[in-house]
Structure formats: C-alpha cells, structure tokens
Design an enzyme around this catalytic site. Structure first.
Site, PDB file in Angstrom:
ATOM      1  N   HIS A 145      78.255  52.844 -19.859  1.00 22.57           N
ATOM      2  CA  HIS A 145      77.735  53.211 -18.545  1.00 22.57           C
ATOM      3  C   HIS A 145      78.780  52.891 -17.490  1.00 22.57           C
ATOM      4  CE1 HIS A 145      73.705  54.532 -19.508  1.00 22.57           C
ATOM      5  NE2 HIS A 145      73.552  53.486 -20.315  1.00 22.57           N
ATOM      6  N   TYR A 149      82.744  51.358 -17.677  1.00 23.48           N
ATOM      7  CA  TYR A 149      83.909  52.218 -17.475  1.00 23.48           C
ATOM      8  C   TYR A 149      84.774  51.695 -16.328  1.00 23.48           C
ATOM      9  CZ  TYR A 149      80.668  55.374 -19.928  1.00 23.48           C
ATOM     10  OH  TYR A 149      79.774  55.922 -20.806  1.00 23.48           O
ATOM     11  N   ASP A 181      80.521  56.813 -12.065  1.00 18.50           N
ATOM     12  CA  ASP A 181      79.816  58.047 -12.399  1.00 18.50           C
ATOM     13  C   ASP A 181      80.137  59.192 -11.442  1.00 18.50           C
ATOM     14  OD1 ASP A 181      78.609  57.043 -14.633  1.00 18.50           O
ATOM     15  OD2 ASP A 181      76.637  56.770 -13.726  1.00 18.50           O
TER      16      ASP A 181
END
Length: 394
Positions: A145, A149, A181
C-alpha cells in the site's frame, strides 16, 4: 460552503462540457486507489471512460453514490473468470484509445486481457499498468500500500512531524495516501498515458505504460536529490529549510488550538511576517541559524497569544505568507476557494471541481459516480459491443 451545481452542468460554461479529451475512449478494469483516480481525472477532462466492474461488491464498502473516483464514468459488469468475459473486455479494448488495469503482475495475462491480447485486437492501444512496485523487480509480486511504497522510495521519511529535529527517534508523519497513490501513482500514469497516446496517434503504434508508485514517488524527490548531492540538504527530517527545520517555514498552534502555516522564506516576506507578528527588534535574524531554536520559541510564544481567526485577520492582505491550516470541510468554505469554485456541490456531495482549467475546452462534472452495471445498455450501443447488454448471469 461550496456552490451547489446540478449534475451534468458544465463547471465553466463550456459547450457541452466536452473537455480537452473529448472523443478519447478509456477502458478501466475496476480496482481501488490510483487506477480509478487516474481514470476519473481523464473523465473530468472529457474522456469517455467505461469502467469494467466485477460482479462482486467493491472491497471498499462505500456507497457508490459517494465513490467520487467513479464520477464521469459509465459502468458495465463483466465476470472475467466466466466464459466469454475476457472476450467482452477485448471487444472494448478494440474500440478504445487507452486501457487501465491495476492487477498484480501476471494477473491480466492469466485472465486473458493482458497487453499481448489487447494490442493484438488494437495495435494503437495504450495499455496502462498501475501498480505499487512495478512490473518487475524483487518486490513486484508482493502486496503493498501507499505507506510502504513511499517508505521504500525515500519519501515517507521526509515527512516530519512537529519537533522532529528534537526527537529524531519519533516516526515520520503519515500524509494520508496522497504522496504515493495519487501524486506518485495516478498523476504519473495519466502523464504516461497521454504521452503514449500522442505517440500512438502520430505513428499508429500503441504500447504499455508501466506506472509504479515507487517510481513516481521517487521521481517527486528529484529537486531534493539534487540538493542532497550538492550538500544543501541533510538526509534526516525536520532539520532542512523546507521540512520544518527552519522556524519561518513551519506550522504553529494558536491560542485556541487552531494552527497556522508559515512560509516566509524570502527576506522581504519574512520582514513583513516579523513586523506583523511583532517579533521585536531584538529577535534573532532570519538566517542566524545558531539562534533558530530561540527564534522558533519566540514565534511560538507570539502565536499562542491569539486565536487562529485573530491571526488570520492580522495577516489578511499581506505578503507574510501565513495561512490557516484547514480541515477538508473548512476548506469548502474558504473565501478564495469559493470564489474560484474549487469545490462544488453535486447532488448534495461536496467535491473538488475538475483541474486544471482550460480556457477553450473546460472539464466538467458530467456524471455522478457510476453505479456498477448501470450503463451496460448505453455503452453496448455507443461502443458497438452488443454482448455487454446481456446480463452477466445470462
């Protein structure tokens, strides 16, 4: 409060709200996180986005009416594990300009909708792959998630909580999932898709775009990496000019518990800041780094004497670079954002308006979040794929 707008009303009065990507067809294989957000951004800019939903409910468990990542899209339901399911996706791919999938490496291939199959149907297709770790490398097959990262990319470690310099053993702050994200993932995927689309339209040759959150997040640090290499950035948080280490680029609490963000970097802006805050002639100089702890303490003490609203009034109209730290709901009502229509209300849901803005082809909020499968007949007609109109259980 953000202005209310009827669903389908263009955000900037553009003819039909077509947007600069009007006519671009996008297939999105349903997922969560950066892939759907990238497809939403393309839809905001006018692309015709068809989301291929799965028969089972979304793992997020959110009411589809509030899943804003699915606005400006149409939805069909396809079971990729059922006979004929992959063929329906390939029929869509044959008519698309762009395709987005966010599976782990190898999954799309096993389902029969990987790049080889799709590009065989449509050689000019741009096939976008959105993952955290990328399509290859030691971690490529592992789950993950945003927080992991960005941690590995060296980005999470940059996010300093208040007082980080004095407590280096404390963990970094967690900035929601915005840096990984959406900034390092969605935006880089969209840039890659549009760059490859430009190439495909010039040459007739499509390609795959490997967008990995770790790559994009690392890329965001390019300027800081240069400062680090040049000895102008320390490889620890809370001690640098732009990470809260400087007392004139930091966040301070007011008397009522509200906070103010100070970004008085340039000397003339700092001079205005010091004057309005009434630091006094005996305060340490802006670049007297040995006395920065003393300067920070004095600034903290001054902000603690008034409420956030009172300080907002003091700094209003100035170039001192001091702004209130707002919650999401408070941001809806900020005068500047209201004047620009940055947030809008659609069918009772306040949400960001499309960005960026275009003078000739403005984006628009044309459709509310798509409900799974609700647009099958419409898409079957518009895209010329009659099989989509057949219920998945038939």
């Amino acid at each position: 409060m953000a202005p209310e707008r009827e669903s389908g009303e263009p955000d900037n009065g553009g003819p039909g709200g077509g947007g600069p990507l009007a006519g671009v067809r996008v297939v999105e294989l349903a997922g969560i996180g950066p892939g759907p957000f990238a497809a939403m951004l393309l839809g905001d800019l006018g692309a015709d986005v068809v989301r291929v939903d799965r028969p089972e409910p979304s793992p997020l468990g959110i009411d589809p009416a509030h899943d804003l990542a699915n606005r400006n899209k149409r939805s069909v339901v396809v079971d990729l594990k059922a006979p004929g399911g992959p063929d329906r996706v390939l029929e869509l791919a044959a008519r698309a300009d762009l395709l987005i999938e966010g599976y782990r490496p190898g999954v799309a291939e096993r389902l029969g909708v990987g790049p080889r199959e799709c590009l065989a149907r449509n050689p000019a297709l741009v096939y976008g792959r959105m993952t955290g770790w990328g399509q290859h490398g030691p971690l490529a097959a592992r789950a993950g998630h945003d927080i992991g990262y960005t941690a590995v990319a060296g980005v999470l470690g940059l996010v300093a909580p208040a007082g980080a310099a004095d407590a280096p053993e404390d963990p970094p702050a967690v900035p929601a999932n915005l840096l990984g994200d959406y900034a390092g993932g969605s935006l880089y995927l969209v840039v890659g898709l549009l760059a490859a689309l430009h190439h495909a339209r010039a040459t007739g040759t499509g390609q795959t775009v490997d967008a990995a959150v770790v790559d994009g997040a690392a890329h965001l640090t390019a300027v800081l990496q240069g400062l680090l290499a040049g000895g102008r950035w320390q490889d620890r948080r809370g001690v640098n000019l732009l990470d809260g280490g400087a007392p004139f680029y930091a966040v301070y609490p007011a008397a009522d518990g509200g906070h103010l963000a100070v970004g008085a970097l340039e000397p003339r802006f700092y001079s205005e800041f010091a004057r309005l805050l009434e630091l006094g002639p005996d305060a340490p100089g802006q670049w007297d780094t040995a006395r920065w702890p003393e300067l920070r303490a004095r600034i903290t003490a001054r902000f603690a004497t008034r409420t956030r609203a009172a300080w907002e009034a003091v700094f209003a109209g100035s170039d001192a670079c001091v702004e209130p730290v707002l919650t999401m709901r408070q941001a809806h009502a900020h005068a500047h954002l209201v004047s620009r229509g940055t947030y809008v209300g659609v069918e009772g849901v306040v949400q960001p308006a499309p960005a960026p803005r275009f003078s000739v082809t403005p984006g628009a909020l044309r459709r509310p979040p798509a409900r799974p499968g609700a647009d099958a007949a419409e898409v079957a007609r518009d895209w010329g794929v009659p099989s989509l109109a057949v219920p998945p259980t038939a």
